[in-house]
Design a protein around this motif. Sequence first.
Motif, PDB file in Angstrom:
ATOM      1  N   TYR A  90       1.308  -1.341  -0.435  1.00  0.00           N
ATOM      2  CA  TYR A  90      -0.163   0.141  -0.145  1.00  0.00           C
ATOM      3  C   TYR A  90       0.955   0.878   0.203  1.00  0.00           C
ATOM      4  CZ  TYR A  90       0.535  -0.701   4.704  1.00  0.00           C
ATOM      5  OH  TYR A  90       2.095  -0.364   6.440  1.00  0.00           O
ATOM      6  N   ASP A  97      -4.571   3.190  -2.046  1.00  0.00           N
ATOM      7  CA  ASP A  97      -4.456   2.101  -3.609  1.00  0.00           C
ATOM      8  C   ASP A  97      -3.799   0.584  -2.875  1.00  0.00           C
ATOM      9  OD1 ASP A  97      -4.496   1.714  -6.015  1.00  0.00           O
ATOM     10  OD2 ASP A  97      -2.754   3.694  -5.982  1.00  0.00           O
ATOM     11  N   ALA A  99      -2.897  -2.859  -2.442  1.00  0.00           N
ATOM     12  CA  ALA A  99      -3.123  -4.703  -3.039  1.00  0.00           C
ATOM     13  C   ALA A  99      -3.025  -5.575  -2.100  1.00  0.00           C
ATOM     14  CB  ALA A  99      -2.343  -4.388  -4.260  1.00  0.00           C
ATOM     15  N   VAL A 110      -1.854 -11.854  -5.965  1.00  0.00           N
ATOM     16  CA  VAL A 110      -2.095 -10.373  -5.700  1.00  0.00           C
ATOM     17  C   VAL A 110      -3.508  -9.721  -6.235  1.00  0.00           C
ATOM     18  CG1 VAL A 110      -0.861  -7.875  -6.911  1.00  0.00           C
ATOM     19  CG2 VAL A 110       0.038  -9.859  -6.559  1.00  0.00           C
ATOM     20  N   TYR A 112      -6.117  -6.827  -7.117  1.00  0.00           N
ATOM     21  CA  TYR A 112      -5.766  -4.907  -6.481  1.00  0.00           C
ATOM     22  C   TYR A 112      -7.010  -4.912  -7.597  1.00  0.00           C
ATOM     23  CZ  TYR A 112      -3.124  -1.217  -8.521  1.00  0.00           C
ATOM     24  OH  TYR A 112      -3.073   0.521  -7.860  1.00  0.00           O
ATOM     25  N   GLU A 114      -8.293  -1.174  -9.090  1.00  0.00           N
ATOM     26  CA  GLU A 114      -7.941  -0.116  -9.206  1.00  0.00           C
ATOM     27  C   GLU A 114      -8.983   0.594  -8.847  1.00  0.00           C
ATOM     28  OE1 GLU A 114      -5.120   0.269 -12.318  1.00  0.00           O
ATOM     29  OE2 GLU A 114      -5.633  -2.671 -11.666  1.00  0.00           O
ATOM     30  N   ILE A 140       1.798  -2.260 -10.550  1.00  0.00           N
ATOM     31  CA  ILE A 140       1.549  -1.654  -9.184  1.00  0.00           C
ATOM     32  C   ILE A 140       1.958  -0.172  -8.627  1.00  0.00           C
ATOM     33  CG2 ILE A 140       0.257  -2.228  -7.032  1.00  0.00           C
ATOM     34  CD1 ILE A 140      -0.394  -5.201  -8.097  1.00  0.00           C
TER      35      ILE A 140
END
Length: 148
Positions: A90, A97, A99, A110, A112, A114, A140
């Motif tokens: 992060y 944002d 993951a 992963v 994540y 968007e 990322i």
Amino acid sequence: MATGEARSGIDDPEAVKAEWLGRLGSLVDEVEGWARASGWRTRQIAKTVKERRLGTYRVPVLLMEKDTVEVVLNPVARFVPGADGAVDLYVAPAYDDIASLYFEGDHWVVHYGERPDPLATQSVVEITPHPYGEHTIRAILDGMAVNG
């Protein structure tokens, strides 16, 4: 079985902890190499984690910095629902944002989400699992550097 082992529900907590720490060490070293190759400055520190099944132990944490953006690869726990370990990635300090990496079966995955389009009429964030690998991690990190 000793009292601690009976309470933990695992036969050999020290072996599980050693395997987890080895897995984390490999993950942190690999991500650090990819981050450096993308122009990030990196530093490893350690933090203390306490889990009911494994007790108290120290894990590696990876700090990455590019321009004014700071990103952290932060181990969460070995025992999580549906996986054999979780690690967050992060933007610091706001945890924006983010993951999450989960060890599922015999490999990292992963998850994540968007960032939603600020002009979109709805703000649903889809969390799609991505294969763990250099391309995914670098994409990322690059996204975090642009959005941070």
